[in-house]
Every structure is written in C-alpha cells, then in structure tokens.
Enzyme design. Sequence first.
Site, PDB file in Angstrom:
ATOM      1  N   HIS A 191      13.640 -18.201 -35.068  1.00 33.68           N
ATOM      2  CA  HIS A 191      14.771 -17.369 -35.500  1.00 33.68           C
ATOM      3  C   HIS A 191      15.896 -18.320 -35.908  1.00 33.68           C
ATOM      4  O   HIS A 191      16.108 -19.358 -35.268  1.00 33.68           O
ATOM      5  CB  HIS A 191      15.218 -16.462 -34.347  1.00 33.68           C
ATOM      6  CG  HIS A 191      16.503 -15.745 -34.635  1.00 33.68           C
ATOM      7  ND1 HIS A 191      16.728 -15.091 -35.821  1.00 33.68           N
ATOM      8  CD2 HIS A 191      17.646 -15.603 -33.908  1.00 33.68           C
ATOM      9  CE1 HIS A 191      17.944 -14.572 -35.805  1.00 33.68           C
ATOM     10  NE2 HIS A 191      18.525 -14.876 -34.658  1.00 33.68           N
ATOM     11  N   CYS A 202      17.700  -9.522 -33.024  1.00 35.61           N
ATOM     12  CA  CYS A 202      17.060 -10.631 -33.736  1.00 35.61           C
ATOM     13  C   CYS A 202      15.640 -10.877 -33.264  1.00 35.61           C
ATOM     14  O   CYS A 202      14.872 -11.566 -33.936  1.00 35.61           O
ATOM     15  CB  CYS A 202      17.886 -11.901 -33.582  1.00 35.61           C
ATOM     16  SG  CYS A 202      19.597 -11.640 -33.980  1.00 35.61           S
ATOM     17  N   ASN A 260      22.066 -16.430 -40.599  1.00 34.16           N
ATOM     18  CA  ASN A 260      21.282 -15.660 -39.632  1.00 34.16           C
ATOM     19  C   ASN A 260      21.070 -14.254 -40.186  1.00 34.16           C
ATOM     20  O   ASN A 260      22.006 -13.459 -40.248  1.00 34.16           O
ATOM     21  CB  ASN A 260      22.049 -15.630 -38.305  1.00 34.16           C
ATOM     22  CG  ASN A 260      21.336 -14.855 -37.216  1.00 34.16           C
ATOM     23  OD1 ASN A 260      20.358 -14.150 -37.484  1.00 34.16           O
ATOM     24  ND2 ASN A 260      21.828 -14.959 -36.004  1.00 34.16           N
TER      25      ASN A 260
HETATM   26  N1  ACO Z   1      36.040 -21.733 -38.263  1.00 29.19           N
HETATM   27  C1  ACO Z   1      36.863 -22.554 -37.615  1.00 29.19           C
HETATM   28  N2  ACO Z   1      37.026 -22.518 -36.301  1.00 29.19           N
HETATM   29  C2  ACO Z   1      36.320 -21.603 -35.600  1.00 29.19           C
HETATM   30  C3  ACO Z   1      35.450 -20.700 -36.215  1.00 29.19           C
HETATM   31  C4  ACO Z   1      35.322 -20.789 -37.616  1.00 29.19           C
HETATM   32  N3  ACO Z   1      34.499 -19.995 -38.319  1.00 29.19           N
HETATM   33  N4  ACO Z   1      34.896 -19.914 -35.267  1.00 29.19           N
HETATM   34  C5  ACO Z   1      35.384 -20.301 -34.095  1.00 29.19           C
HETATM   35  N5  ACO Z   1      36.276 -21.322 -34.295  1.00 29.19           N
HETATM   36  C6  ACO Z   1      37.026 -22.066 -33.287  1.00 29.19           C
HETATM   37  C7  ACO Z   1      37.228 -21.301 -32.010  1.00 29.19           C
HETATM   38  O1  ACO Z   1      38.332 -20.428 -32.118  1.00 29.19           O
HETATM   39  C8  ACO Z   1      37.439 -22.413 -31.014  1.00 29.19           C
HETATM   40  O2  ACO Z   1      38.782 -22.827 -31.140  1.00 29.19           O
HETATM   41  P1  ACO Z   1      39.612 -23.264 -29.822  1.00 29.19           P
HETATM   42  O3  ACO Z   1      38.879 -24.443 -29.270  1.00 29.19           O
HETATM   43  O4  ACO Z   1      40.958 -23.583 -30.379  1.00 29.19           O
HETATM   44  O5  ACO Z   1      39.577 -22.072 -28.933  1.00 29.19           O
HETATM   45  C9  ACO Z   1      36.559 -23.534 -31.540  1.00 29.19           C
HETATM   46  O6  ACO Z   1      36.281 -23.219 -32.912  1.00 29.19           O
HETATM   47  C10 ACO Z   1      35.259 -23.707 -30.793  1.00 29.19           C
HETATM   48  O7  ACO Z   1      34.643 -22.434 -30.629  1.00 29.19           O
HETATM   49  P2  ACO Z   1      33.279 -22.279 -29.879  1.00 29.19           P
HETATM   50  O8  ACO Z   1      32.935 -20.825 -29.855  1.00 29.19           O
HETATM   51  O9  ACO Z   1      33.327 -23.022 -28.595  1.00 29.19           O
HETATM   52  O10 ACO Z   1      32.314 -23.063 -30.869  1.00 29.19           O
HETATM   53  P3  ACO Z   1      30.781 -23.374 -30.679  1.00 29.19           P
HETATM   54  O11 ACO Z   1      30.573 -24.833 -30.858  1.00 29.19           O
HETATM   55  O12 ACO Z   1      30.202 -22.729 -29.467  1.00 29.19           O
HETATM   56  O13 ACO Z   1      30.147 -22.664 -31.953  1.00 29.19           O
HETATM   57  C11 ACO Z   1      28.858 -20.692 -32.458  1.00 29.19           C
HETATM   58  C12 ACO Z   1      30.229 -21.262 -32.094  1.00 29.19           C
HETATM   59  C13 ACO Z   1      28.480 -21.263 -33.807  1.00 29.19           C
HETATM   60  C14 ACO Z   1      28.964 -19.191 -32.549  1.00 29.19           C
HETATM   61  C15 ACO Z   1      27.812 -21.104 -31.413  1.00 29.19           C
HETATM   62  O14 ACO Z   1      28.317 -20.866 -30.123  1.00 29.19           O
HETATM   63  C16 ACO Z   1      26.502 -20.383 -31.552  1.00 29.19           C
HETATM   64  O15 ACO Z   1      25.789 -20.541 -32.520  1.00 29.19           O
HETATM   65  N6  ACO Z   1      26.120 -19.608 -30.553  1.00 29.19           N
HETATM   66  C17 ACO Z   1      24.815 -18.996 -30.470  1.00 29.19           C
HETATM   67  C18 ACO Z   1      24.647 -17.888 -31.420  1.00 29.19           C
HETATM   68  C19 ACO Z   1      23.262 -17.354 -31.223  1.00 29.19           C
HETATM   69  O16 ACO Z   1      22.447 -17.855 -30.467  1.00 29.19           O
HETATM   70  N7  ACO Z   1      22.894 -16.347 -31.902  1.00 29.19           N
HETATM   71  C20 ACO Z   1      21.497 -15.916 -31.715  1.00 29.19           C
HETATM   72  C21 ACO Z   1      21.404 -14.607 -31.348  1.00 29.19           C
HETATM   73  S1  ACO Z   1      22.530 -13.707 -32.236  1.00 29.19           S
HETATM   74  C22 ACO Z   1      21.691 -12.972 -33.389  1.00 29.19           C
HETATM   75  O17 ACO Z   1      20.851 -13.629 -33.924  1.00 29.19           O
HETATM   76  C23 ACO Z   1      22.130 -11.596 -33.831  1.00 29.19           C
END
Ligand code: ACO
Length: 318
Positions: free
Chosen positions: A245, A114, A275
């Site tokens: 980004h 990215c 994204n």
């Molecule tokens: N729908 C419903 N529930 C979900 C989903 C979904 N699509 N995905 C995950 N969950 C659940 C998980 O299983 C977890 O359940 P649990 O508590 O029972 O285990 C719960 O939701 C919380 O999951 P987390 O991973 O802790 O959720 P978080 O608030 O961290 O959000 C996310 C996840 C959106 C991926 C976030 O962490 C994020 O955006 N991270 C950064 C991504 C990033 O920076 N990318 C940039 C570089 S990547 C690139 O650009 C190629």
Amino acid sequence: MRYSKILGTGGYLPEKILTNNDLEKIVDTTDEWIITRTGIHQRHIAAEDENAVTMADRAGRVALDVAGLKPTDIDMIIVSSTTPYMVFPSTACLLQERYGIAGCAAFDLNATACAGFMYGFSIADQFIRTGAINHALVIGSEVMSRVVDWDDRSTCVLFGDGAGAVVLGPSSEPGVLSTHLHADGTHKDVLYLPLGNNKTPNLESVKMMGNQLFKLAVNILGDLFDETLEKNNLQKSDVDWLIPHQANIRIIQAMAKKLEMSLDHVAITLDKQANTSSASIPLALDEAIRDGRVQRGQLLLMEGFGGGLAWGSALVRY
Ligand code: ACO
C-alpha cells in the site's frame, strides 16, 4: 489442489495532475516538505464527471481484456472503496449494470479503508479455492480528493484518485498461496472519516494522527510479513517483489528493510500517484506487470494497511 491465480490486471488514473508546486498555492506547504516526509511528487485528481464507478469501470475492462475474459465470465464483483458514488446501490452493483452481467454476486467493501483491496482479494481467493465460483473481479476505486479537507495541509497533500483491478480465476498450480486479514478497532481514533450531513457523498473529511499511525503501520506490517512467510515456510529471500500500500515512502523503506530487500524490488507508485487508498495496491501491481518488472512465476508479497485499523497481506506466485 485448486488455487486462485491472477489472470489479469488493469488500472485507471484521471487525466488531471496536481503537483506539489500546485499545492503550495493552496496550503502552507512546500514541494521539499512533501517529498522529504512522504516521497510524493504529484497526484491524479478525478474530473467532475468521474467517480468510483466510472473509474472502476475503466480499470476493470482493462483487467478483463488482459485476462482474455468477457464480463459474462465474471461470477463475483468485489469493489473496495471508502469513497463510493452512493452508499447503495454498491459501486459493484452499478458496475455490474454497466457491464450487463446482472445475476452474479456483487458487493462493496468500504469498512476496511486502505486495506480494502486485500480484504476483497482474500474473499475472492476463498470463493475460487473452494470451487464456489470461477472468476472474480476485484477492484479498488477511490476519489480521495472529495474527502480530504483542502485547508488541512497535514492530510490534503497525501492523497490521490484512481482505480486498480485484478481478475482472479482458478488454477491447478499456485496461485495465491495464502492471505492474512486482521483488524483492531481500539485504534479507531488514529484515522477516521466521519459521516457528514446533507453532503454527496455523505462524508466529512479524513482525520489522521499521522505520527502515531506511522509507528503503528511499521510495527503491524513487520509482524504481518513474519506471519505470512511462516505460514508458507518461506524466507524473506524467497520474495521477489513487495507490492505495498502506498502511504508513505518512509514506511515502504522500513518494510523493504524488514524484508532485507532492495527498493528496486518494491513496486512504488507513490511518487506519481500519492496514496489512492484501496486502489494503491492493484495500481502498483498493474504498473509493475505492465512495464515487465513482475514476471510470471515470481513470488509477490502484497500488503495493505488503513483505517479501522485494518490490515492484510497475500503471498502470490504470479
Ligand atoms: N507542509 C508543511 N508542513 C507540514 C505539513 C505540510 N503539508 N503537514 C504537516 N506539517 C508540519 C506539522 O504541522 C508539524 O509542524 P510542527 O513541528 O511545527 O508542529 C511538522 O510538519 C511535523 O509534522 P509531523 O506530523 O510530525 O510530520 P511527520 O514526519 O510525521 O509526517 C505524515 C507526517 C507524512 C502524515 C506521516 O506521519 C505519515 O505518513 N504517517 C502515516 C500515514 C499512513 O500510514 N497512512 C496509511 C494509512 S492511511 C490511508 O492510507 C488512508
């Protein structure tokens, strides 16, 4: 002084839209979860006959048009893509062939995920600034829909397809003020896309430790902003627009807060495009220029962050 300057921008988004409601039928997720955790409402998905080259072609032609240049004016094509049509020839070479401009330098950046667009933008800036070339076409083009695991709800809801392009050319006025590139391979396991076997393209699917990545992104980007502004002796309040980004609205909100800036001064496309990896920055820039929000003379802070980890920024007087 010789600087490089943004002469034109362009974007391309595939026609097909996949909404969060559509995703509810594919994986165990909800529109509400996706919007709350990410800010994403929908994403564009490439048609079967589209790929990184065809999308780069469309975005690049628009950027050239806006810049008032012909393909033959381009001295260097840089395409960043983690989802190239082929490993080689590069997407840039395939684009060069389509544009009929054999001879100029053309290459892909695919190791910077990215952050790839910021790496390409910085390289083009150096070549123009030194006088080695006059015009560069820098494109991010991604078909992320082909490298996500559509059974993995934690990643498939995050990504979309598209291409964004920028034409850079020489100027006696600033211009690109500075660019900053970094990487840290010790975080290689936080986000990765392995090579597969007998697949086209020869890739598996994106693996991500979202939570850790989130925290790393917020810390790293905060430091990157300080470095970028200090290098130019400028204050947060000098920045007119943040062009980030587009990974997660909560990361973007944290970055706006860091800059003590209202979200009204942040180019956000995440809600409509998700994204698009290395295409997201030029797509956001293009939209904000096209709808008249970003004006000539304003100060833009662009930043990218992705697998590697790799990250980069540019401070630009548009
Ligand atoms: N729908 C419903 N529930 C979900 C989903 C979904 N699509 N995905 C995950 N969950 C659940 C998980 O299983 C977890 O359940 P649990 O508590 O029972 O285990 C719960 O939701 C919380 O999951 P987390 O991973 O802790 O959720 P978080 O608030 O961290 O959000 C996310 C996840 C959106 C991926 C976030 O962490 C994020 O955006 N991270 C950064 C991504 C990033 O920076 N990318 C940039 C570089 S990547 C690139 O650009 C190629």
